[in-house]
Design an enzyme around this catalytic site. Structure first.
Site, mmCIF file in Angstrom:
data_model
loop_
_atom_site.group_PDB
_atom_site.id
_atom_site.type_symbol
_atom_site.label_atom_id
_atom_site.label_comp_id
_atom_site.label_asym_id
_atom_site.label_seq_id
_atom_site.Cartn_x
_atom_site.Cartn_y
_atom_site.Cartn_z
ATOM 1 N N GLU A 213 -9.354 7.516 35.544
ATOM 2 C CA GLU A 213 -9.793 6.256 34.941
ATOM 3 C C GLU A 213 -11.133 5.777 35.495
ATOM 4 O OE1 GLU A 213 -6.737 7.051 35.726
ATOM 5 O OE2 GLU A 213 -5.640 6.821 33.848
ATOM 6 N N HIS B 89 4.765 0.529 33.060
ATOM 7 C CA HIS B 89 4.345 0.699 31.668
ATOM 8 C C HIS B 89 4.578 -0.588 30.889
ATOM 9 C CE1 HIS B 89 4.735 4.932 32.850
ATOM 10 N NE2 HIS B 89 3.980 5.235 31.819
#
Ligand SMILES: Cc1ncc(C[n+]2csc(CCOP(=O)(O)OP(=O)(O)O)c2C)c(N)n1
Ligand SMILES: [Mg+2]
Length: 666
Positions: free
Chosen positions: A405, A472
Site C-alpha cells: 500500500e 475488514h
C-alpha cells in the site's frame, strides 16, 4: 586530510574531455564551499539545522551530471550537490534555509524538505523511505508517456531498512520502471553503524532478490560515479528497467551538526579523510595539467563571491509576516469546480454499480488517469468494481499491484508530480494503515509545503454489518478528517456516489473516498446514465421536520431512515453530510437553529470521531438555539467483532432509536 601532491584515488577518465572533468570539479567545489559557509552560519544561529554532505559530493554531482536536466532527481538531506549542479539559485537556497519567503516553502518547511518543478527536483519528507516509491510513480509516468527518461532517487543505507525501500524496489522491478536507486552507504545512520543496520555483505546484493541489476561504485571517485551512471542511464533510457547502485562513501561530520561524531572511531575518520572526493580530484586535475593553480584560485574566488552576493540577497529579504488567511489558502490547490449536469436518462443502479460506472466514465474522460490496486485488473477487484476495465483501458492504465500500500500511494504521488492523475484502490479500507504514512505525510502536506498538489483519490471500501471481523469492517474516516490537507468524501446513495467520485477525480487534491460495503448491493437508485459531477461540501436534507436534527453519513443515513420509517410521528430534519472535509457547517447550523435539538449518528466508535467535532461546533455556534444537550450515537469502544450478535451489539444502529426518543423527550 590529503596533504601530498599525489591523489589517493585512481581516476580512469577514459575519453572524458577536460571540459567535463573541470565541470565535475567546479560542481563539487561549490557545495563544499557553500557548506563551509553554512557551518559558520549555523554556529552563529543564522540557520536552524544542517545535515552535512561533506565527503559525499562526488555522488550528488556525478549522478546529477549524468542525467538530463528534464529528468527528475529525488535527493535526500545530504545532497546539496544535486541542487547546486542543477543551478538552483543560491539566494533561493539561502532563503529556504533561513525560512524566508523567497525560499521554496514560504517558511513552512526547513532544510532540503522541498521540491521544485522548475529544476525537476523532488525533495524529501523527513520519513526518508517514501521518496523511493514516489520515484516509481514519476518513472511510471515516463514509461506511459513514452518519454525515455530516467529517474534517480537517493537513500542512505539506514533508509534501506524501511519497508518503503523494499516495496519501491519490488514495484519498480515488477513494472520495469526506469529508476536508478542510489544508496549512499556512508557508514552510519545517525549513530547506528552498518552492522547494526543490515546483515548482508553489500546492500547491492539485495538487487538480486528483487530481480534487478545492481552495482557497487566508489562514491568518492567522481569520474567513476559520472561515467558509470551516464552509461547506465543511457542504457535505461533505451530499455526501461530499475537498477540498484550502492555508493561506498563516508559521513565525515555528525548526523547533523549539533550531534557530533564521538561514536565514530578516529581511525575511520583518518582513513576516509585521505579519500576526500574534492581534494583528491583537485590534486589529480593539477597533476594532469588540466587545472592550473591560477584557474583554481579564480574558480574559488568566483564561487565565494557568488555565495556572498547571494547570502546578502537572502539577508536583505524581509522576515515572513504571519498571515492566517495565507496559510489556510495554501492548504489545497485551488479547484474550480465545474458542474456537469446529469442527463435525464437514468438506470436503476446498485451502489456498487454507480461507483463502477462513475469510475469508468472518468477513465474515459481523463486519458492520463491511472488506477492501481490489488487484483483490480483481469480479476476486476475483490468487489468487481473494475470488472471489464482492462478490456477497455488496457493494463497500462488499470494496474494490478503487488501487496504494498505505501509504495502504491507513493507512486500515485509520483504520477501527480509528473502531471497525471491516480486512483488507488485499497482492497479494504482497513489496509490503508499499511499506506498511512505517505497519505498523511506526503499527499496531505505537499501542496502546503511546496505547492505540489497530489492528484490522488484513494478508494476506501469500508464499514461493518457484513460479519467480517476486526480487519475488514472498519470505517476509519476519522484518521483522515483529523489531517489538514485531505478531502474526505462519504456518500450514502448511488446517485451521490457516482457524482462525487467524478468530482473527487477532477479535484487536483488528495481525496479519501469512502464506499460502504454493506451498501454496495443493498441500496439502489435511479442514476443518470451519463457523466455528471456533484459539489463537495453540500449536505443533503433528506427529510424535513421541526423537532430534531439528525446528522449522519454513510450507512448511518440508512439506519436513520429506517428508524424514521418505523416512527412516522417523529418530525426530523435528516442531514446526509456526503462529504466530511469540506463539511457543510452551514446546513448543520441552519437546521439546528430551526429544530433546537441535534443528534449525530456515526458508525465509527465514539471517541475522537467526527461526531464529537460536529457536536462541539454546534455547541459553539448554536448554543442559544439549543433546547437539549447535543447527542452523539456511535459504536462501542472496541474492535469490531465478527459474529453477528456481537457485531449488532457493537454497532451504533441498535442504540440510535432509543437515544433519539430520549432526546425528543428531553
Ligand atoms: C521514519 C523515520 N525514522 C527515523 C528518522 C530519524 N532519522 C533521520 S535521518 C536518520 C538516519 C538516516 O540514515 P541514512 O539513511 O544512512 O542516511 P544518512 O543520514 O547517513 O545520510 C534517522 C534515524 C526519520 N527521519 N524518519
Ligand atoms: Mg548513512
Amino acid at each position: 586530510m590529503l596533504t601530498s601532491s599525489k591523489s589517493n584515488i585512481t581516476y580512469d577518465k577514459k575519453n572524458l574531455d577536460s571540459k567535463i572533468l573541470l565541470q565535475l570539479y567546479a560542481n563539487m567545489l561549490k557545495p563544499r564551499m557553500v557548506e563551509e559557509k553554512m557551518l559558520i552560519l549555523l554556529r552563529q544561529g543564522k540557520i536552524s539545522k544542517w545535515f552535512s554532505g561533506i565527503g559525499q559530493e562526488a555522488i550528488s554531482v556525478g549522478v546529477t551530471m549524468a542525467l538530463n536536466k528534464e529528468e527528475y532527481i529525488l535527493p535526500m538531506h545530504r545532497n546539496l550537490g544535486v541542487f547546486t549542479t542543477r543551478k538552483v539559485p543560491l539566494n533561493r537556497l539561502f532563503s529556504q534555509w533561513q525560512g524566508k519567503a523567497n525560499g521554496f516553502t514560504k517558511g513552512r518547511d526547513r532544510s532540503f524538505h522541498f521540491g521544485t518543478q522548475e529544476y525537476n527536483i523532488v525533495g524529501m519528507i523527513s520519513h526518508l523511505g517514501p521518496q523511493l516509491g514516489v520515484a516509481d510513480g514519476i518513472a511510471l509516468a515516463s514509461v506511459l508517456k513514452h518519454k525515455n527518461q530516467v529517474t534517480a532517487v537517493f537513500t542512505g543505507e539506514g533508509g534501506t531498512s524501511e519497508g518503503d525501500f523494499h516495496e519501491a524496489l519490488n514495484v519498480a522491478s515488477v513494472w520495469h520502471l526506469p529508476v536508478i536507486f542510489c544508496i549512499e552507504n556512508n557508514g552510519y545512520g545517525l549513530s547506528t553503524p552498518t552492522d547494526e543496520q543490515y546483515n548482508c555483505k553489500d546492500l547491492a546484493d539485495r538487487g538480486k532478490g528483487y530481480g534487478m541489476e545492481s552495482f557497487i561504485i566508489d562514491g568518492n571517485n567522481v569520474v567513476d560515479v559520472y561515467s558509470k551512471i551516464s552509461k547506465l542511464a543511457e542504457s535505461i533510457r533505451k530499455r526501461p528497467r530499475p537498477i540498484l547502485v550502492e555508493f561506498k562513501t563516508f559521513r565525515m561530520r555528525g548526523h547533523e551538526e549539533a550531534s557530533g561524531t564521538k561514536y565514530v572511531p578516529e581511525q575511520l575518520m583518518t582513513e576516509w579523510a585521505k579519500k576526500d572526493p574534492v581534494r583528491n580530484f583537485e590534486v589529480y586535475l593539477k597533476e594532469q595539467k588540466i587545472l592550473t593553480e591560477k584557474e583554481d584560485t579564480i574558480l574559488r574566488d568566483n564561487i565565494l563571491n557568488e555565495i556572498n552576493e547571494n547570502l546578502q540577497l537572502a539577508y536583505d529579504e524581509e522576515e515572513i509576516t504571519p498571515n492566517v488567511t495565507n496559510e489556510l489558502n495554501d492548504l489545497f490547490k485551488p479547484f474550480n469546480y465545474q458542474e456537469v449536469n446529469p442527463s435525464s436518462k437514468t438506470n436503476e443502479l446498485r451502489f456498487i454499480d454507480a461507483i463502477s460506472e462513475g469510475l469508468k466514465q472518468s477513465m474515459q474522460r481523463h486519458k492520463d488517469l491511472v488506477i492501481m490496486g490489488q487484483d483490480i485488473a483481469e480479476y476486476g477487484g475483490v468487489f468487481k468494481i473494475t470488472e471489464g476495465f482492462v478490456e477497455e483501458f488496457g493494463n497500462d492504465r488499470v494496474r494490478n499491484t503487488p501487496i504494498c500500500e505505501s509504495a502504491i500511494v507513493e507512486a500515485g504521488m509520483g504520477l501527480s508530480i509528473a502531471g497525471m492523475k491516480a486512483v488507488v484502490e485499497m482492497q479494504f479500507a482497513d489496509f490503508v494503515s499499511s499506506g498511512f504514512n505517505p497519505i498523511v505525510n506526503y499527499l496531505a502536506k505537499s501542496y502546503y509545503r511546496w505547492n505540489q498538489n497530489a492528484d490522488v483519490v484513494v478508494r476506501m471500501p469500508c464499514g461493518a454489518g457484513v460479519a467480517a471481523g476486526p480487519f475488514h469492517s472498519q470505517t476509519n474516516e476519522a484518521w483522515f478528517t483529523k489531517t489538514p490537507g485531505l478531502k474526505v468524501v462519504y456518500p450514502a446513495f448511488p446517485y451521490d456516489a457516482k457524482g462525487l467520485l467524478a468530482t473527487a477525480i477532477n479535484d487536483p487534491n488528495p481525496v479519501l473516498y469512502f464506499e460502504h460495503k454493506a451498501l454496495y448491493r443493498s441500496i439502489r437508485q435511479d442514476v443518470p446514465k451519463d457523466y455528471y459531477t456533484l459539489p463537495f461540501g453540500k449536505a443533503s436534507l433528506l427529510k424535513e421536520g421541526n423537532a430534531v436534527t439528525i446528522i449522519t453519513y454513510g450507512a448511518g443515513v440508512h439506519w436513520a431512515l429506517e428508524a424514521l420509517d418505523k416512527n412516522p410521528d417523529i418530525q426530523a430534519d435528516l442531514l446526509d453530510l456526503r462529504t466530511l472535509q469540506p463539511l457543510d457547517t452551514e446546513a448543520i447550523f441552519n437546521s439546528v437553529r430551526k429544530t433546537g435539538k441535534a443528534i449525530i449518528l456515526q458508525e465509527d466508535s465514539l471517541f475522537g470521531g467526527i461526531a464529537s467535532d460536529i457536536s462541539a461546533l454546534i455547541m459553539e455556534e448554536c448554543f442559544e438555539a439549543l433546547d437539549a444537550p447535543v447527542k452523539r450515537v456511535a459504536s462501542l469502544e472496541t474492535p469490531i467483532p465478527f459474529v453477528k450478535q456481537l457485531e449488532d451489539q457493537y454497532l451504533a444502529k441498535g442504540r440510535f432509536e432509543t437515544v433519539l426518543k430520549e432526546l425528543l423527550e428531553y
